[in-house]
Design a protein around this motif. Structure first.
Motif, PDB file in Angstrom:
ATOM      1  N   LEU A  12       0.837  -1.202   0.000  1.00  0.00           N
ATOM      2  CA  LEU A  12       0.000   0.000   0.000  1.00  0.00           C
ATOM      3  C   LEU A  12       0.866   1.245   0.000  1.00  0.00           C
ATOM      4  CD1 LEU A  12      -2.615  -0.744   2.800  1.00  0.00           C
ATOM      5  CD2 LEU A  12      -3.194  -0.053   0.483  1.00  0.00           C
ATOM      6  N   SER A  57      -6.205  -8.248   5.579  1.00  0.00           N
ATOM      7  CA  SER A  57      -5.796  -6.857   5.358  1.00  0.00           C
ATOM      8  C   SER A  57      -5.389  -6.154   6.644  1.00  0.00           C
ATOM      9  CB  SER A  57      -6.910  -6.139   4.592  1.00  0.00           C
ATOM     10  OG  SER A  57      -7.169  -6.812   3.372  1.00  0.00           O
ATOM     11  N   PHE A  90      -1.301  -7.419   2.853  1.00  0.00           N
ATOM     12  CA  PHE A  90      -0.557  -6.180   2.646  1.00  0.00           C
ATOM     13  C   PHE A  90       0.736  -6.291   3.412  1.00  0.00           C
ATOM     14  CE2 PHE A  90      -4.909  -4.236   2.139  1.00  0.00           C
ATOM     15  CZ  PHE A  90      -4.750  -3.908   0.793  1.00  0.00           C
ATOM     16  N   PRO A 108      -8.589   7.259  10.525  1.00  0.00           N
ATOM     17  CA  PRO A 108      -7.655   8.260  11.054  1.00  0.00           C
ATOM     18  C   PRO A 108      -7.432   9.438  10.115  1.00  0.00           C
ATOM     19  CG  PRO A 108      -6.473   6.237  10.406  1.00  0.00           C
ATOM     20  CD  PRO A 108      -7.944   5.942  10.285  1.00  0.00           C
ATOM     21  N   GLN A 109      -7.896   9.330   8.851  1.00  0.00           N
ATOM     22  CA  GLN A 109      -7.629  10.395   7.883  1.00  0.00           C
ATOM     23  C   GLN A 109      -8.747  11.417   7.763  1.00  0.00           C
ATOM     24  OE1 GLN A 109      -5.152   9.502   4.506  1.00  0.00           O
ATOM     25  NE2 GLN A 109      -5.812   7.365   4.644  1.00  0.00           N
ATOM     26  N   THR A 150      -1.310   3.618   9.460  1.00  0.00           N
ATOM     27  CA  THR A 150      -1.094   2.858  10.700  1.00  0.00           C
ATOM     28  C   THR A 150      -0.065   1.739  10.467  1.00  0.00           C
ATOM     29  OG1 THR A 150      -2.905   1.321  10.227  1.00  0.00           O
ATOM     30  CG2 THR A 150      -3.488   3.316  11.442  1.00  0.00           C
ATOM     31  N   LEU A 208       0.462   0.516   6.678  1.00  0.00           N
ATOM     32  CA  LEU A 208      -0.696   0.366   5.794  1.00  0.00           C
ATOM     33  C   LEU A 208      -0.821   1.712   5.073  1.00  0.00           C
ATOM     34  CD1 LEU A 208      -2.894  -1.554   8.357  1.00  0.00           C
ATOM     35  CD2 LEU A 208      -2.130  -2.469   6.162  1.00  0.00           C
TER      36      LEU A 208
HETATM   37  C1  DTB Z   1      -8.402  -2.097   2.398  1.00  0.00           C
HETATM   38  O1  DTB Z   1      -9.421  -2.795   2.444  1.00  0.00           O
HETATM   39  N1  DTB Z   1      -7.568  -1.890   3.400  1.00  0.00           N
HETATM   40  C2  DTB Z   1      -6.513  -0.981   3.030  1.00  0.00           C
HETATM   41  C3  DTB Z   1      -6.782  -0.767   1.512  1.00  0.00           C
HETATM   42  N2  DTB Z   1      -8.012  -1.461   1.304  1.00  0.00           N
HETATM   43  C4  DTB Z   1      -6.821   0.592   0.951  1.00  0.00           C
HETATM   44  C5  DTB Z   1      -6.472   0.233   3.883  1.00  0.00           C
HETATM   45  C6  DTB Z   1      -6.360  -0.077   5.361  1.00  0.00           C
HETATM   46  C7  DTB Z   1      -6.206   1.197   6.089  1.00  0.00           C
HETATM   47  C8  DTB Z   1      -5.989   1.010   7.575  1.00  0.00           C
HETATM   48  C9  DTB Z   1      -5.886   2.291   8.301  1.00  0.00           C
HETATM   49  C10 DTB Z   1      -4.722   3.124   7.896  1.00  0.00           C
HETATM   50  O2  DTB Z   1      -3.562   2.640   7.843  1.00  0.00           O
HETATM   51  O3  DTB Z   1      -4.906   4.353   7.698  1.00  0.00           O
END
Ligand code: DTB
Ligand code: SAM
Ligand code: SF4
Length: 314
Positions: free
Chosen positions: A40, A258, A281, A56-57, A289, A286
């Motif tokens: 990612l 995930s 992933f 968190p975004q 996080t 990620l």
């Molecule tokens: C999904 O289902 N999980 C990923 C991806 N698709 C884009 C994203 C996880 C995000 C977890 C929180 C973060 O790291 O901001």
């Protein structure tokens, strides 16, 4: 199409029967020794106008996530090359947008996609809502997949997000399909939803024809400052049930273990693989996080006698 009662009957099987069935389906369609590595990259971070209670975004929650503008193409490419060198066959780029807007930023994303596509990995983007024309442009630029999660049941979704509707999600997924892109759509376990919501979530996915080629199953990463910060994780076997049920319902789809792995033991992750998960992933982060990291994942697979799935084209 299975009814919700039929899905519930699978989901509620005694664990040995559920896992056995899932493992049989898995082996009939996939090499059960192999796991796909995906990486990612958050290409635009934070300051999102939406109010997704887990995220968190979202600008409205004070989570300490530092907003970052759209990443420069060279930096994204650097990350993509590293990911490929680490064994990833899929590069997933996420932006904290409510929706794609035509204009300079989208043009830049198209350029990024064009360059990343040349590296020969599957190219996935997740940019919020879009229309069929925008999806076609992404496809023409070289994207292979669009990620847009339905997250949960329709009923539960509308309690965790107020700034858009479940039907908006479905409309974007239809636009992605129409454009000939593969669909990646899954959800989150552990937001305080009931088992019934999880059944309805899986049922929604079965209504898509064809079903998503890729289904990420996330466990909530509770983040301080978000409304879901204090939610306790569900018992591990409830998460494993979701993986196994998804594998049985979607024999040919990638089931991706995930978000949430830093809170899972290696044994739990091994059980998720046995239950049919065949993708994860990798990388230390990620989107915003922490994640176990590539060296952990290589070690984990080696300790299980498993291996990273090799690219299709050498
Ligand atoms: C999904 O289902 N999980 C990923 C991806 N698709 C884009 C994203 C996880 C995000 C977890 C929180 C973060 O790291 O901001
Ligand atoms: N903004 C775009 C959207 O919402 O579609 C793309 C990025 S968004 C971060 C992608 C997905 O990440 C969400 O749909 C959700 O399923 C997942 N996600 C976000 N925060 C999470 C968390 N704290 N724990 C688990 N999954 C999360
Ligand atoms: Fe924004 Fe996506 Fe996070 Fe929702 S999940 S707040 S749309 S980045």
């Amino acid at each position: 199409m299975p009814s919700t009662a039929e899905i519930r009957a699978i989901h509620d099987l005694p664990i040995p029967d559920l896992l056995f069935r899932a493992a049989q389906v898995h082996r009939a369609h996939w090499n059960a020794q192999e796991i796909q590595f995906c990486t990612l990259d958050s290409i635009k971070t934070g300051a999102c106008p939406e109010d997704c209670a887990y995220c968190p975004q979202a600008a409205r929650y004070d989570t300490g996530v530092k907003p970052e503008p759209l990443k420069e193409k060279g930096r994204v490419l650097e990350g993509a090359r590293e990911a490929k060198a680490g064994g990833s066959t899929r590069y997933c780029m996420g932006a904290s947008w409510r929706e794609v807007r035509d204009g300079e930023a989208f043009e830049q994303v198209l350029e990024i996609v064009t360059e990343v596509a040349k590296l020969g990995m599957e190219v996935c983007v997740t940019l919020g809502m879009l229309d069929a024309g925008q999806a076609r442009r992404l496809k023409a630029a070289g994207a292979t997949v669009y990620n847009h999660n339905i997250d949960s049941s329709r009923e539960f979704y509308e309690t965790i997000i107020s700034t858009r509707k479940f039907d908006d999600r479905l409309a974007t997924i239809r636009a992605v399909r129409e454009a000939g892109l593969e669909v990646c759509s899954g959800g989150i376990v552990g937001m305080g939803e009931k088992p019934e919501d999880r059944i309805h979530f899986l049922h929604e996915l079965t209504l898509m024809d064809p079903p998503p080629e890729s289904i990420p199953i996330n466990q909530l990463v509770p983040v301080a400052g978000t409304p879901l910060a204090g939610v306790e994780p569900p018992p591990p076997m409830e998460f494993i049930r979701m993986i196994a049920t998804a594998r049985i319902l979607f024999p040919r789809s990638r089931i991706r273990l995930s978000a949430g792995r830093t809170a899972m033991s290696d044994e739990m992750q091994a059980m998720a693989f046995f239950a049919g998960a065949n993708s994860l992933f990798t990388g230390a982060k990620l989107l915003t996080t922490p994640n176990p990291g590539e060296s952990h994942d290589h070690r984990l697979l080696a300790s299980l006698g498993m291996r990273v799935e090799a690219p299709i084209q050498a």
